[in-house]
Design an enzyme around this catalytic site. Structure first.
Site, PDB file in Angstrom:
ATOM      1  N   ARG A 177       0.849  -1.200   0.000  1.00 28.39           N
ATOM      2  CA  ARG A 177       0.000   0.000   0.000  1.00 28.39           C
ATOM      3  C   ARG A 177       0.882   1.247   0.000  1.00 28.39           C
ATOM      4  O   ARG A 177       0.638   2.207  -0.701  1.00 28.39           O
ATOM      5  CB  ARG A 177      -0.917   0.004   1.212  1.00 28.39           C
ATOM      6  CG  ARG A 177      -2.213  -0.756   1.028  1.00 28.39           C
ATOM      7  CD  ARG A 177      -2.044  -2.205   0.590  1.00 28.39           C
ATOM      8  NE  ARG A 177      -3.312  -2.898   0.513  1.00 28.39           N
ATOM      9  CZ  ARG A 177      -3.862  -3.583   1.517  1.00 28.39           C
ATOM     10  NH1 ARG A 177      -3.215  -3.709   2.663  1.00 28.39           N
ATOM     11  NH2 ARG A 177      -5.036  -4.156   1.370  1.00 28.39           N
ATOM     12  N   ASP A 206      -0.127  -6.565  -3.316  1.00 28.25           N
ATOM     13  CA  ASP A 206      -1.515  -6.304  -2.960  1.00 28.25           C
ATOM     14  C   ASP A 206      -2.165  -5.588  -4.136  1.00 28.25           C
ATOM     15  O   ASP A 206      -1.531  -5.415  -5.181  1.00 28.25           O
ATOM     16  CB  ASP A 206      -1.620  -5.495  -1.658  1.00 28.25           C
ATOM     17  CG  ASP A 206      -2.863  -5.870  -0.865  1.00 28.25           C
ATOM     18  OD1 ASP A 206      -3.976  -5.706  -1.405  1.00 28.25           O
ATOM     19  OD2 ASP A 206      -2.738  -6.343   0.282  1.00 28.25           O
ATOM     20  N   HIS A 267      -6.743  -9.683  -3.561  1.00 27.41           N
ATOM     21  CA  HIS A 267      -5.770  -8.594  -3.404  1.00 27.41           C
ATOM     22  C   HIS A 267      -4.739  -8.639  -4.533  1.00 27.41           C
ATOM     23  O   HIS A 267      -3.537  -8.571  -4.297  1.00 27.41           O
ATOM     24  CB  HIS A 267      -5.093  -8.674  -2.025  1.00 27.41           C
ATOM     25  CG  HIS A 267      -6.019  -8.288  -0.905  1.00 27.41           C
ATOM     26  ND1 HIS A 267      -6.397  -6.995  -0.661  1.00 27.41           N
ATOM     27  CD2 HIS A 267      -6.666  -9.044   0.025  1.00 27.41           C
ATOM     28  CE1 HIS A 267      -7.231  -6.949   0.375  1.00 27.41           C
ATOM     29  NE2 HIS A 267      -7.420  -8.184   0.811  1.00 27.41           N
ATOM     30  N   ASP A 330      -6.789 -14.161   2.000  1.00 25.72           N
ATOM     31  CA  ASP A 330      -7.845 -13.435   2.711  1.00 25.72           C
ATOM     32  C   ASP A 330      -8.716 -12.630   1.737  1.00 25.72           C
ATOM     33  O   ASP A 330      -8.284 -12.295   0.647  1.00 25.72           O
ATOM     34  CB  ASP A 330      -7.239 -12.478   3.741  1.00 25.72           C
ATOM     35  CG  ASP A 330      -6.295 -11.464   3.099  1.00 25.72           C
ATOM     36  OD1 ASP A 330      -5.515 -11.877   2.216  1.00 25.72           O
ATOM     37  OD2 ASP A 330      -6.349 -10.274   3.455  1.00 25.72           O
ATOM     38  N   GLU A 331      -9.931 -12.356   2.197  1.00 27.56           N
ATOM     39  CA  GLU A 331     -10.830 -11.406   1.550  1.00 27.56           C
ATOM     40  C   GLU A 331     -10.955 -11.631   0.040  1.00 27.56           C
ATOM     41  O   GLU A 331     -10.573 -10.779  -0.756  1.00 27.56           O
ATOM     42  CB  GLU A 331     -10.343  -9.972   1.846  1.00 27.56           C
ATOM     43  CG  GLU A 331     -10.355  -9.675   3.337  1.00 27.56           C
ATOM     44  CD  GLU A 331      -9.888  -8.256   3.685  1.00 27.56           C
ATOM     45  OE1 GLU A 331     -10.500  -7.653   4.568  1.00 27.56           O
ATOM     46  OE2 GLU A 331      -8.918  -7.764   3.073  1.00 27.56           O
ATOM     47  N   TRP A 397      -6.540 -13.678  12.148  1.00 27.18           N
ATOM     48  CA  TRP A 397      -6.594 -12.210  12.236  1.00 27.18           C
ATOM     49  C   TRP A 397      -7.978 -11.718  12.608  1.00 27.18           C
ATOM     50  O   TRP A 397      -8.128 -10.714  13.273  1.00 27.18           O
ATOM     51  CB  TRP A 397      -6.103 -11.561  10.933  1.00 27.18           C
ATOM     52  CG  TRP A 397      -6.996 -11.715   9.738  1.00 27.18           C
ATOM     53  CD1 TRP A 397      -7.132 -12.820   8.953  1.00 27.18           C
ATOM     54  CD2 TRP A 397      -7.870 -10.726   9.185  1.00 27.18           C
ATOM     55  NE1 TRP A 397      -8.037 -12.571   7.940  1.00 27.18           N
ATOM     56  CE2 TRP A 397      -8.504 -11.298   8.056  1.00 27.18           C
ATOM     57  CE3 TRP A 397      -8.179  -9.401   9.524  1.00 27.18           C
ATOM     58  CZ2 TRP A 397      -9.427 -10.600   7.272  1.00 27.18           C
ATOM     59  CZ3 TRP A 397      -9.093  -8.707   8.748  1.00 27.18           C
ATOM     60  CH2 TRP A 397      -9.710  -9.301   7.629  1.00 27.18           C
ATOM     61  N   THR A 462      -0.465  -0.531   5.753  1.00 25.95           N
ATOM     62  CA  THR A 462      -0.030   0.849   5.481  1.00 25.95           C
ATOM     63  C   THR A 462      -0.978   1.645   4.582  1.00 25.95           C
ATOM     64  O   THR A 462      -0.553   2.605   3.962  1.00 25.95           O
ATOM     65  CB  THR A 462       1.371   0.843   4.842  1.00 25.95           C
ATOM     66  OG1 THR A 462       1.326   0.053   3.643  1.00 25.95           O
ATOM     67  CG2 THR A 462       2.413   0.275   5.784  1.00 25.95           C
ATOM     68  N   GLU A 463      -2.254   1.244   4.526  1.00 27.84           N
ATOM     69  CA  GLU A 463      -3.174   2.038   3.701  1.00 27.84           C
ATOM     70  C   GLU A 463      -3.072   3.520   4.056  1.00 27.84           C
ATOM     71  O   GLU A 463      -3.054   4.377   3.190  1.00 27.84           O
ATOM     72  CB  GLU A 463      -4.627   1.604   3.930  1.00 27.84           C
ATOM     73  CG  GLU A 463      -5.020   0.327   3.220  1.00 27.84           C
ATOM     74  CD  GLU A 463      -4.882  -0.891   4.115  1.00 27.84           C
ATOM     75  OE1 GLU A 463      -4.018  -0.897   5.016  1.00 27.84           O
ATOM     76  OE2 GLU A 463      -5.647  -1.853   3.902  1.00 27.84           O
TER      77      GLU A 463
HETATM   78  C1  ACM Z   1      -6.231  -8.893   6.559  1.00 25.90           C
HETATM   79  O1  ACM Z   1      -6.187  -7.987   7.401  1.00 25.90           O
HETATM   80  N1  ACM Z   1      -6.977  -8.765   5.471  1.00 25.90           N
HETATM   81  C2  ACM Z   1      -5.485 -10.112   6.722  1.00 25.90           C
END
Ligand code: ACM
Ligand code: ZN
Length: 756
Positions: A177, A206, A267, A330-331, A397, A462-463
């Site tokens: 990020r 990402d 991502h 993830d996600e 997480w 770090t967004e």
């Molecule tokens: C995460 O915070 N998406 C692993």
């Protein structure tokens, strides 16, 4: 789980010393430590000796000698030594004297006026002993090389026996990020080493950037490492393979393993910007500059995607010697896969019933590719959903449930729950004490399951944190995480830890660490001053050692410092600033106050505020304090779905003039202004006169966060009771991305101006 340490020479010492005290400022706190009278003097005559043929052991001796040399007028000689007694005036790093049963990463350190002996079973243990030894020297020992050339140093005498609680003591750095340069990463590795942390989890890819050079696919960095920001500027950067090898070696010399993370299948927008054919739609999309979870992910149906990622992993395996490789997982939104002919064909062929199973298939393919080369996969806890290979490590997480499920299913787990380990979160939610209170082993686990918790990580996403501010977020919270992962729980005590942290700051200053605050640095404490019919406001510091300043605006609009407590009348702004030192100063905190005629009057609610958003309690709406645009600031009361009616007793009849209520608009969080507000008043609490409804002055769809006041002029009508009816949408309207879900009303203050 507790380390077994049976150094015969220390047996008596273990019986007579207290487990921990504030007599040393060593972080993480050693298992057993006694600081003693006297000092060992290091000067040009001092030699660093080691008694092993191992190159790794020799490297630790050289590391110590060079750390001394960089800040001294001399560099100690480094010599192999095979005698049994400790030569006077020397520092001996000894593998041979670590007899008996010792934790592989443990060490014993004895500093006496005539010599220093550090014993361990491994180079890593000796290295940790050296990190402790550094902390027995004055903070100036850590100053940047070349600035200081001291002729001698005194190390405090001590007797320490120590070993880590967990083998995985990590920090995750998100370099996707925001790009973090090589020097910054090495500096971070140096600080991690001092804290005895041993895993750098390097989040390299990402949506917003691909940061690792892959020779076979140059567009990954030529295209994927760069994005166009909202202001049109170009942002990005990447690490060449040569830089990666340099960082990996730098970390290895400090007993830190670099664990790369290559995100898949989600991502992935930066990779897909470089190679659009790897997505389901094959549409050409830019590297995004906004944050969030994107629907375009790697296509799990195309063989090309699988072989592409395996090629990438081939180069990753060549660069990183770590046993574990993190593959993200993830996600992953299922939308594209459900509509993609290739993904549907794959599901049919493989007998997969849903997107989750397809992800399981995909991750397992990648995991077996790693396994064939002697490596194993780590994935975020989402990988539990679709089935995963036995040797996969799960990183929990979303709370600790992932760790419980994973270890019960026989997997190793790493814990980094958002509640304690996410250092991108504000200090308001995750302060030093919250991190320190983290317990990595869920109490529900049986001991065999608990043994599969390898350890934990602090996660630095770090967004919203470019390199210039990142260290303020990492420190001092990383000190707490380092101690959580090293020191046995019975020996952790936040009160004593915080004292040691205060003594540690000069060391961080010497190291050039730009640490931030431990907690929100300054808070306003407002009390009702009933004799003056006003507010009395004082300031409270969030940690020891801060200077606080209250600021008020003068008539010309310039702020000046005022003494606390500040007596407030009327409406206005009060500012506050906290300073730790010449470098570290807080943002100016602002308190918007309104001393009106219903201050601390009784309020009746048609229904109570949500228990998640109680504000500051019953007087929230009449405490004379407005909220900020952050609905978590403790000044707002939140009400889910539907109308709210509030009735206030002014205690006596008054001639009402301006009446108003403060509401919040934050459409992104489902918080909308009321559709209208109706004020009514009464002399007897039974018969009410209503004023015309007030409607908002802004568009309902406004996505900006703002506080809006709904106000009327009551024209001097006399009344004792005031009723405020907020007419609210029960659910979010069609235009909203969460249409149909509960809408929220947030209120901060009902303000009444009147004449007696
Ligand atoms: C995460 O915070 N998406 C692993
Ligand atoms: Zn697809």
């Amino acid at each position: 789980m507790s380390p077994r340490l049976y150094f015969p020479v220390f047996a008596l010492f273990l019986l007579v010393t207290p487990p921990l005290s504030a007599q040393h400022a060593i972080i993480p706190a050693p298992v057993r430590a006694a600081i003693q009278m006297g000092a060992f003097h290091i000067d040009a005559e001092t030699a660093v000796l080691y008694d092993s043929d191992s190159a790794d052991v020799r490297a630790v001796a050289e590391y110590l000698a060079s750390r001394i040399g960089r800040v001294s007028s001399f560099t100690p000689a480094v010599r192999h030594y095979t005698g049994t007694s400790l030569p006077r005036g020397s520092i001996l790093l000894s593998i041979r004297s670590a007899e008996g049963e010792v934790h592989p990463e443990g060490y014993a350190l004895r500093v006496a006026p005539n010599g220093v002996r550090c014993s361990a079973q491994s180079a890593a243990g000796l290295f940790y002993g050296v990190q402790t030894f550094r902390q027995l020297l004055p903070p100036r020992f850590e100053s940047v090389a070349g600035r200081d050339t001291v002729r001698g140093w005194d190390a405090k005498c001590c007797l320490i026996v120590d070993a880590p609680r967990f083998t995985w003591r990590g920090l995750m750095l998100d370099c996707a990020r925001h790009f973090l340069d090589v020097d910054f990463i090495k500096h971070t590795i140096d600080v991690m080493a001092l804290l005895k942390m041993n895993r750098l989890h390097w989040h390299l890819t990402d949506d917003q950037g691909w940061r690792l050079e892959i020779r076979r696919y140059p567009a990954l960095t030529a295209v994927g490492a760069w994005r166009r920001e909202a202001d049109g500027s170009r942002y990005g950067g990447f690490y060449t393979q040569e830089q990666v090898r340099d960082i990996v070696a730098y970390a290895a010399a400090r007993h830190i393993t670099v664990v790369p993370e290559i995100e898949m299948p989600g991502h992935a927008r930066a990779a897909l910007a470089a190679y659009p054919s790897l997505s389901c739609t094959q549409e050409s999309l830019p590297v995004p500059h906004t944050w969030g979870v994107f629907e375009d992910v790697f296509c799990a149906g195309k063989d090309e995607t699988v072989s592409f990622l395996q090629d990438v992993l081939t180069e990753v395996i060549d660069l990183f010697p770590a046993r574990e490789i993190h593959l993200g997982g993830d996600e992953v939104p299922p939308h594209r896969w459900r509509e993609c002919a290739d993904c549907r064909a794959r599901m049919q062929r493989e007998g997969l019933t849903d997107a989750s199973a397809l992800q399981g298939w995909f991750m397992s393919r990648m995991a077996s590719y790693l396994a064939a080369q002697g490596r194993r996969m780590i994935g975020w806890d989402e990988i539990l959903a679709g089935g995963l290979p036995d040797d996969a490590v799960v990183q929990s997480w979303r709370g600790m449930d992932g760790a419980v499920a994973a270890t019960r299913a026989g997997h190793d787990a790493i814990v980094s729950p958002t509640s304690h380990a996410y250092f991108d979160y504000a200090l308001r939610t995750t302060d030093l004490e919250q991190v320190y209170s983290f317990e990595p082993v869920p109490t529900v686990l049986k001991s065999a399951e608990a043994a599969r918790i390898l350890g934990g990580e602090a996660a630095m996403w770090t967004e919203r944190a470019p390199q210039s501010v990142i260290e303020e977020k990492i420190h001092p919270r990383l000190l707490a995480m380092a101690e959580v992962l090293w020191t046995p729980p019975l020996q952790r005590n936040f009160f004593l830890f915080r004292r040691r942290v205060q003594e540690y700051y000069p060391r961080l200053d010497s190291l050039g660490v730009r640490y931030g605050f431990e907690a929100p640095p300054v808070r306003f404490v407002a009390a009702h001053d009933s004799t003056a019919a006003g507010l009395s406001v004082s300031l409270k510091a969030g940690q020891p050692g801060l200077q606080l300043q209250a600021l008020r605006f003068g008539p010309e609009g310039t702020a000046r410092e005022v003494d606390v407590p500040v007596a407030l009348q009327g409406r206005g702004l009060l500012g506050a600033v906290a300073r730790k030192n010449a470098r570290l100063r807080s943002d100016t905190a602002l308190l918007r106050y309104d001393v009106h005629d219903a201050l601390f009057a009784p309020v009746h609610y048609s229904r109570p505020a949500s228990r998640h958003y109680p504000g500051s309690g019953d007087s929230t709406l009449v405490d004379g304090i407005y909220g900020s645009t952050d609905h978590h600031d403790g000044r707002w009361q939140g009400f889910p779905g539907g109308d709210v009616v509030l009735t206030i007793d002014l205690g006596e009849e008054r001639a009402l003039q301006e009446l108003s209520i403060g509401c919040l608009q934050h459409a992104g969080a489902g918080i909308l202004l009321p559709r209208s507000v109706t004020f009514a008043f009464s002399r007897d609490m039974v018969a009410y006169t209503e004023l015309p409804a007030v409607t908002p002055r802004q568009e309902e769809k406004d996505m900006a966060r703002r506080r809006a006041a709904f106000s009327v002029d009551a024209g001097g009508m006399r009344a004792r009771f005031l009723r405020v009816h907020c007419n609210v949408r029960p659910v979010l309207p069609d235009w909203h991305s969460s249409a149909g879900e509960q809408a929220w009303l947030f209120l901060d203050e009902i303000s009444v101006r009147s004449a007696p």
